[in-house]
Design an enzyme around this catalytic site. Structure first.
Site, PDB file in Angstrom:
ATOM      1  N   HIS A  63     -13.668 -13.072   0.769  1.00 41.37           N
ATOM      2  CA  HIS A  63     -12.716 -12.717   1.828  1.00 41.37           C
ATOM      3  C   HIS A  63     -12.227 -11.551   1.822  1.00 41.37           C
ATOM      4  O   HIS A  63     -12.189 -10.653   2.691  1.00 41.37           O
ATOM      5  CB  HIS A  63     -11.890 -14.217   1.912  1.00 41.37           C
ATOM      6  N   ASP A 104     -18.726  17.937  16.999  1.00 37.45           N
ATOM      7  CA  ASP A 104     -19.335  16.775  16.091  1.00 37.45           C
ATOM      8  C   ASP A 104     -18.312  17.219  15.030  1.00 37.45           C
ATOM      9  O   ASP A 104     -17.545  18.174  14.956  1.00 37.45           O
ATOM     10  CB  ASP A 104     -20.983  17.031  15.997  1.00 37.45           C
ATOM     11  N   TRP A 124     -10.747 -10.605  -5.886  1.00 44.93           N
ATOM     12  CA  TRP A 124     -11.041  -9.047  -5.448  1.00 44.93           C
ATOM     13  C   TRP A 124     -10.628  -8.205  -6.271  1.00 44.93           C
ATOM     14  O   TRP A 124     -11.239  -7.102  -6.178  1.00 44.93           O
ATOM     15  CB  TRP A 124     -10.675  -8.737  -3.862  1.00 44.93           C
ATOM     16  N   SER A 184     -20.364   5.682  -0.229  1.00 47.92           N
ATOM     17  CA  SER A 184     -20.448   5.846   1.098  1.00 47.92           C
ATOM     18  C   SER A 184     -18.890   6.358   1.551  1.00 47.92           C
ATOM     19  O   SER A 184     -18.923   7.492   2.624  1.00 47.92           O
ATOM     20  CB  SER A 184     -20.684   4.616   1.674  1.00 47.92           C
ATOM     21  N   SER A 185     -17.870   5.800   1.156  1.00 46.28           N
ATOM     22  CA  SER A 185     -16.309   6.181   1.769  1.00 46.28           C
ATOM     23  C   SER A 185     -16.173   7.617   1.428  1.00 46.28           C
ATOM     24  O   SER A 185     -15.470   8.433   2.077  1.00 46.28           O
ATOM     25  CB  SER A 185     -15.297   5.244   1.224  1.00 46.28           C
ATOM     26  N   HIS A 189      -3.745   0.916  -5.118  1.00 48.05           N
ATOM     27  CA  HIS A 189      -2.237   1.051  -4.222  1.00 48.05           C
ATOM     28  C   HIS A 189      -2.660   2.290  -3.171  1.00 48.05           C
ATOM     29  O   HIS A 189      -2.337   1.855  -1.958  1.00 48.05           O
ATOM     30  CB  HIS A 189      -0.808   1.202  -4.942  1.00 48.05           C
ATOM     31  N   GLU A 219      -5.240   2.465  -1.945  1.00 45.97           N
ATOM     32  CA  GLU A 219      -6.145   1.981  -1.066  1.00 45.97           C
ATOM     33  C   GLU A 219      -5.030   1.363  -0.028  1.00 45.97           C
ATOM     34  O   GLU A 219      -5.834   1.087   1.287  1.00 45.97           O
ATOM     35  CB  GLU A 219      -7.064   1.021  -1.783  1.00 45.97           C
ATOM     36  N   TYR A 246      -2.750   2.047   1.511  1.00 42.22           N
ATOM     37  CA  TYR A 246      -2.250   3.168   2.612  1.00 42.22           C
ATOM     38  C   TYR A 246      -3.391   3.605   3.314  1.00 42.22           C
ATOM     39  O   TYR A 246      -3.382   3.933   4.483  1.00 42.22           O
ATOM     40  CB  TYR A 246      -1.385   4.341   1.772  1.00 42.22           C
ATOM     41  N   SER A 277       0.616   5.779  16.689  1.00 45.02           N
ATOM     42  CA  SER A 277       1.377   6.954  17.015  1.00 45.02           C
ATOM     43  C   SER A 277       0.993   7.675  18.384  1.00 45.02           C
ATOM     44  O   SER A 277       1.386   8.499  18.840  1.00 45.02           O
ATOM     45  CB  SER A 277       1.444   7.952  15.993  1.00 45.02           C
ATOM     46  N   HIS A 309       3.430  -1.448  -9.716  1.00 47.51           N
ATOM     47  CA  HIS A 309       4.407  -2.738  -9.147  1.00 47.51           C
ATOM     48  C   HIS A 309       3.392  -3.905  -8.853  1.00 47.51           C
ATOM     49  O   HIS A 309       3.909  -4.961  -8.670  1.00 47.51           O
ATOM     50  CB  HIS A 309       5.097  -2.177  -7.834  1.00 47.51           C
ATOM     51  N   HIS A 310       2.226  -3.737  -8.946  1.00 45.14           N
ATOM     52  CA  HIS A 310       1.042  -4.771  -9.011  1.00 45.14           C
ATOM     53  C   HIS A 310       1.098  -5.515 -10.429  1.00 45.14           C
ATOM     54  O   HIS A 310       0.459  -6.450 -10.580  1.00 45.14           O
ATOM     55  CB  HIS A 310      -0.254  -4.210  -8.847  1.00 45.14           C
ATOM     56  N   THR A 323       8.432   5.326   5.130  1.00 47.47           N
ATOM     57  CA  THR A 323       7.796   4.013   5.928  1.00 47.47           C
ATOM     58  C   THR A 323       8.839   3.760   7.032  1.00 47.47           C
ATOM     59  O   THR A 323       8.540   3.481   8.127  1.00 47.47           O
ATOM     60  CB  THR A 323       7.680   2.742   5.132  1.00 47.47           C
ATOM     61  N   LYS A 364       9.222   6.309   9.974  1.00 45.68           N
ATOM     62  CA  LYS A 364       7.967   6.177  10.962  1.00 45.68           C
ATOM     63  C   LYS A 364       8.384   5.147  11.809  1.00 45.68           C
ATOM     64  O   LYS A 364       8.382   5.464  13.176  1.00 45.68           O
ATOM     65  CB  LYS A 364       6.651   5.922  10.184  1.00 45.68           C
ATOM     66  N   ARG A 385      -1.223 -18.621  -5.941  1.00 45.26           N
ATOM     67  CA  ARG A 385      -2.522 -18.000  -5.276  1.00 45.26           C
ATOM     68  C   ARG A 385      -3.587 -18.558  -5.721  1.00 45.26           C
ATOM     69  O   ARG A 385      -3.717 -18.989  -6.846  1.00 45.26           O
ATOM     70  CB  ARG A 385      -2.344 -16.660  -5.354  1.00 45.26           C
TER      71      ARG A 385
END
Lengths: 347, 617, 205
Positions: free
Chosen positions: B78, B107, B142, B172-173, B256, B258, B260, B271, B305-306, B331, B334, B453
């Site tokens: 998931h 293009d 994950w 790919s990314s 992390h 990721e 963002y 925006s 922090h993880h 943050t 914004k 979890r």
């Protein structure tokens, strides 16, 4: 066109759900034994005090910002008479303001945070140190005086308790919410954690780092005893069990004949010194079995011995013990009854 | 005064646009965007189905609907599906479709590399999911913490599908990110300085740089995990001098940034929508842009922090707590600027705006719970509980998904020439808003109540059952909302109201061309003098910046002579070779050579592909 | 002034906002990504170089004299690469071919040294799986070697290509060689870092 009159009450309802329910719930440990909002130790109280400080700040910020949003949506929604709004591009003073104020709020949160980090970190010198080793999927407990048990940890109420935490296999995490915050256990390392209990009682805990298929079943119970009760309990761990009679005696023999002694230790039996599985001394006095997942009743123990895989998928006993892997050596109903009687006689 | 924005000319010549083959060989960024979008939505539904099964199992204490083993696969897949196969590709879909249109280009810089990125994403997603039928999907979460992922504790090849699948998806990314960096830096219309770019394009640039710097770190981690499992190289084995924590550091150094990568595209979309639907410019453009850049930089400084509970020591923990709190400041900037954009405006509350408002309301909740986690002592009670699950879903669903939905409703007319149904849209929004809060709101509470979890079951005495029931109900409502959405899309494709070029009275360049755009996008490449060139063209009396007296006229071009890059089959071949190499490596590392050969030959074919008709000066 | 180059899909009248050709900008950005890739591998090596639980240990196997020689070979190949680009920029395709071939040969020689070193280590009992030093060493230097190999293949392709279509690599189209050069120099610089971190630092201990 969106029906604006629907936005108001629904959004407010959403706000209510999010904000009020946490306050209404969460305090009753009787209904929620794993709650983090009913601290019963010095460390847990420090954490909760800090959290409440942050929590109410967050609630205030939430109300202010969401209200501003809601107000804007209502006040500035398009009306047919609207002309072109003033094409404002920004305002430096506002930018500075809403940069500095949140920064100050965060500093206000950071200072007690850092103080608490250091306050909780060092184990006090006079702590009573208990060794915990996490296994897939049970907890091995060794007392400084040498007694060994599993899953049900008794501690005296009149002193600071410390733990050294290790793992025998993969990552685990040791947590009893009402008494202390969690500590992950990394292979190759020895971690420590400590707390001073405030009152006697039974507290539930659980492994909280995913450790494989039966992670959900790796629970524990921490019993804060009066000093006298604690002394009696540790003495009981070391003493030989009363002599088994009747069905229990048959179970005594079965425990050896069926191979249980290979993995399990029971005090007072020279033939039962296995260390692969949990130490079963004083098993009859335990409140739960299978790492605190089931109450220690005749019915549950029978179910466990008959089909442990059903209760704890993937467990090592079901995978490796001959009585579960070899159909010829399977336990009969009589075997199970005898073993149950024997194990429950270990008081 | 020279017109800053030109009108559409006659159609230029274009390759055949019909049939499957035209889609297989397309190098048109608009089509590739559609491919990404459709594929991502399909994977989103797959990830949603996995979530529904999880919720059905957890709706009841001591439930045995789903076995413990399969449950582990479900929560792992998931998350992997939602992160890598749904949200990131949806972002890529928007980047693909919009960036050239917003910067006045025809293009992207490398059209074939663009197509290659898509095909490799598709094949990588398929590879990862074939694990279900070949012995079981990855099941270690994950984030796949070592040493549960060793061959000892994860025998079989589920975790090999994990490493190889993610390696393919990473390539790919990365290819896509490199393409977008070059496109945005190098292909802007004359006069479009960086500080005149639309905020969406800015966020795309920031995300692309994040990918460029974060993906290689993950690649190294995956390679080390792969080598440990395949070749017994003991990177994460404590007994042999390795360190399980190395995996966590490497993973979160990627992980992390990721998050963002997952949220900034949605922030860029919002925006754009808020100014259009408020009829006012974005408040504090410079602050919003710099806040995005600051978030990206700081995002590399908060990873541990993880890991607050793994035993890093109080000094490290305090340092990461500080950096994590600091990141809350940009943050917040914004969010305040977005509200200020609406303030004093004339708000159009149609569906794109509803989703944008939903994004704001829900992201604020997610951000606040994030600040709570930033305090390590508090985090020792929250980490690994449903409180974190609540936080991450408020920012990823309430934030990213709502933002992406807003974008779909906003730009669907530009893509297809038709509007999405407004009635269905409003219904979709409210179902999704209610469903989302009902599913994830109670998770805050059940997490406070100590529910960990990744548990497949819990006992009745825990007191968690009622809240779990509520969450499952919410999930079912979410499922219905998706059906409403898909119905809306299908109906609107057939019978939607014709949109015209500029149905929203918008502000940026993509609205100055037809809906759908011609294959070459702009008949005349515009010359840009402001942040909102199209708005200023429509309402010069409200323009913020006057075009200069010596304004340069756009270069006139005959649309018939505009040559677009030719379609090509090399991208799909090279992508296939790479994915095949990864897939065959699962059988035996040497078999990967077969895929490698195809890749190599494909690369040569690609490099030496004849150019289109030569240009003559 | 923007420089104009033509490749398969890029018309020569294309002006870019930065003035850099798309492919050059792509290569630089890609190399930035590669910095993080090799940086993570180097970080892993630094973490594990002294953490081996069983031998062989670094000081027992690392051969500074031999590796210094191979380093010199690789550094020289960067010189020949520079000369190849200079040649094509002045239109001298024959010299370009000579220097490109020289670069490829020096690169292949470096790879030969690597193969020799790997075989020596394995002979002395250090396999990739033996200990964490071996694991991180072979991974780091192996990926670097793979990058060199890709570079050699690329250079050989350029070499062969320069014969096939006489007008393909001309002075105005020297970008093809320049891109290969950027990649090659990057791989060389990474080696300098690896040589320092892996070999020189451990010789100080």
């Amino acid at each position: 066109m969106a029906n604006l009159t629907n936005i108001c009450p629904k959004a407010l309802l959403g706000l209510l759900v999010i904000v009020l329910l946490p306050i209404l719930a969460a305090c009753s440990a009787a209904d929620n034994p794993m709650t983090t909002w009913s601290p019963k130790s010095d460390v847990a109280n420090s954490i909760q005090d800090l959290y409440m400080f942050i929590f109410w700040i967050a609630v205030a910020v939430f109300i202010i910002v969401e209200s501003a949003l809601l107000y804007a949506v209502i006040k500035f929604r398009r009306r047919p008479t609207d002309g072109m709004p003033r094409q404002v591009h920004g305002n430096t003073v506002m930018e500075i303001t809403w940069t500095i104020i949140p920064a100050l709020i965060l500093v206000a949160i950071a200072i007690p945070t850092w103080m608490t980090i250091f306050e909780i970190d060092d184990v006090p010198e006079d702590a009573y140190m208990i060794s915990i080793i996490g296994h897939q999927w049970w907890w091995e407990v060794t007392y400084p005086t040498g007694e060994v048990t599993a899953n049900e940890i008794h501690v005296p109420s009149n002193r600071t308790i410390g733990f050294t935490l290790e793992t025998a296999d993969v990552l685990h995490s040791f947590w009893v919410p009402q008494l202390f915050g969690k500590q992950d256990i990394v292979p190759g390392r020895i971690h420590t954690l400590w707390f001073t209990p405030e009152e006697e009682g039974l507290f539930l805990g659980q492994c909280v780092e995913f450790c494989g298929i039966s992670h959900a079943n790796m629970r524990l119970e921490l019993v804060v005893d009066s000093p006298a009760a604690f002394a009696a309990w540790t003495a009981g761990l070391n003493s030989p069990a009363p002599a088994a009679s009747g069905l229990a005696a048959a179970g005594y023999d079965a425990f050896a004949n069926k191979g249980c002694v290979v993995c399990h230790t029971i005090s007072g039996r020279n033939d039962a010194v296995g260390v692969i599985g949990p130490n079963l001394s004083l098993f009859g006095s335990r409140l739960t079995l299978a790492s605190a997942t089931l109450p220690n009743t005749v019915e549950n123990l029978t179910a466990w011995l008959t089909d442990p895989e059903d209760i704890k998928p993937g467990n090592i006993m079901a995978k490796n013990a001959a009585v579960y892997t070899d159909p010829d050596l399977e336990l009969t109903g009589a075997d199970v009854a005898a073993l149950v009687a024997y194990l429950h006689s270990l008081k | 005064m020279a017109s800053a924005v030109g009108a559409n000319g006659a159609a230029g010549h274009a390759p055949s646009v019909d049939g499957v083959w035209s889609w297989v060989t397309t190098v048109d960024h608009k089509r590739i965007g559609v491919l990404y979008g459709v594929t991502a939505i399909l994977f989103f539904m797959l990830g949603g189905a996995e979530a529904l099964l999880i919720r059905l199992q957890l709706a009841q204490a001591d439930n045995n609907l789903i076995s413990a083993g399969f449950f582990s696969q479900l929560f792992t897949m998931h998350a992997l599906t939602m992160v890598f196969l749904a949200i990131m590709p949806l972002g890529a879909a928007f980047f693909n479709f919009l960036i050239p249109l917003q910067i006045g280009a025809r293009d992207v810089a490398f059209p074939r590399l663009n197509a290659f990125s898509y095909w490799l994403f598709l094949f990588g997603g398929i590879l990862l999911n074939t694990s279900f039928i070949f012995g079981g999907a990855p099941d270690a979460g994950w984030f796949a913490y070592a040493n549960l992922t060793s061959t000892t504790y994860s025998p079989g090849n589920a975790m090999d599908f994990f490493t190889l699948g993610l390696l393919v998806l990473g390539v790919s990314s990365l290819a896509a990110a490199l393409n977008f960096v070059v496109t945005i830096l190098n292909m802007r219309a004359p006069g479009m300085t960086l500080m005149r770019m639309p905020v969406f394009t800015w966020m795309a640039l920031v995300v692309s740089f994040l990918l460029v710097f974060a993906l290689p770190i993950l690649t190294v981690g995956l390679v080390e995990l792969l080598f440990w499992r395949f070749f017994d190289m003991p990177f994460f084995s404590a007994a042999e001098g390795g360190d399980p924590l190395l995996w966590q550091h490497i993973f979160w150094l990627f992980g992390h940034p990721e998050v963002y990568i997952l949220i900034l595209p949605a922030m860029g979309i919002v925006s754009e929508i808020l100014p259009t639907f408020s009829r006012k410019p974005l408040f504090g453009y410079t602050a919003v842009v710099f806040a995005g850049v600051a978030i990206a930089f700081l995002g590399f400084a908060v990873w541990a922090h993880h890991m607050f509970t793994v035993g890093l020591g109080p000094v490290a923990v305090a340092a990461f707590s500080a950096s994590t709190m600091i990141i809350a400041v940009p943050t917040g900037i914004k969010i305040f600027n977005w509200i200020a954009t609406m303030w004093g405006g004339s708000l159009d509350l149609r569906t794109p705006m509803l989703f944008s408002l939903g994004f704001l309301a829900l992201f604020i909740v997610g951000g606040l719970s994030g600040v709570m986690h930033a305090s390590p002592p508090v985090d020792t009670q929250h980490s690994d509980t449903y409180f974190v699950v609540a936080h991450l879903h408020y920012v990823l669903f309430g934030g990213s998904i709502f933002g992406l939905m807003a974008g779909i409703y906003y730009w669907f007319p530009k893509l297809t020439g038709r509007m999405l149904g407004e009635g269905f849209g409003v219904f979709h929004f409210w179902l999704m808003f209610i469903g989302m809060n009902l599913t994830f709101g109670p998770m805050h509470i059940v997490g406070i109540l100590g529910m960990p979890r990744r548990i497949y079951t819990y006992s009745e005495s825990s007191g968690w059952e009622n809240l779990n029931r509520l969450e499952t109900l919410g999930a079912l409502i979410l499922a219905v909302s998706i059906i409403v959405f898909l119905t809306n899309v299908i109906r609107s494709l057939r019978n939607g109201e014709i949109a015209g070029d500029d149905p929203w009275d918008a502000r940026t360049l993509e609205w100055s061309i037809s809906s759908p755009p011609p294959v070459y996008n702009f008949a005349v490449i515009p010359v840009v003098y402001s942040k909102e060139p199209f708005w200023d063209h429509k309402y010069p009396e409200f323009a913020h910046e006057e075009p200069p007296k010596n304004a340069v006229a756009p270069v006139a071009e005959d649309p018939a002579s505009i040559h677009m890059p030719n379609p090509s089959y090399w991208p799909i071949i090279v992508a296939f070779g790479a994915a095949l190499a990864a897939g065959l490596a699962l059988i035996d590392p040497w078999y990967a050579a077969i895929g490698g050969v195809i890749t190599l030959l494909g690369v040569y074919g690609w490099v030496f592909e004849p150019a289109g008709p030569e240009e003559h000066h | 002034m923007a420089t104009h180059s033509t490749t398969a899909q890029h018309p020569s009248h294309l002006e870019t906002t930065t003035g850099l050709d798309h492919r050059k900008l792509l290569m630089w950005t890609f190399l930035a990504s590669e910095c993080l890739f090799f940086g993570s591998l180097i970080a892993t090596f630094l973490l594990f170089k002294d953490a081996a639980v069983v031998g062989p240990y670094p000081h027992e196997v690392l051969n500074i004299p031999v590796t210094s020689t191979s380093t010199f070979v690789l550094l020289t190949s960067s010189l020949s690469m520079v000369l190849a680009l200079a040649a094509i920029q002045r239109g001298d395709i024959v010299s370009m071919r000579v220097w490109i071939m020289a670069t490829a040969v020096l690169g292949a020689t470096f790879l030969g040294f690597q193969v020799f070193e790997f075989q020596e280590f394995i002979h002395e009992g250090l396999k990739p799986s033996t200990n964490v030093f071996g694991a991180s060493f072979f991974t780091l230097t192996g990926f670097h070697g793979a990058h060199v190999a890709v570079g050699v293949i690329w250079l050989m392709s350029l070499f062969i290509y320069s014969f096939k279509s006489k007008d393909r690599i001309l002075a105005s189209k020297s970008l093809d060689v320049e891109l290969a050069g950027l990649y090659w120099h990057f791989v060389d610089i990474v080696w300098v870092v690896i040589f320092t971190v892996v070999y020189l630092i451990s010789s100080l201990e």
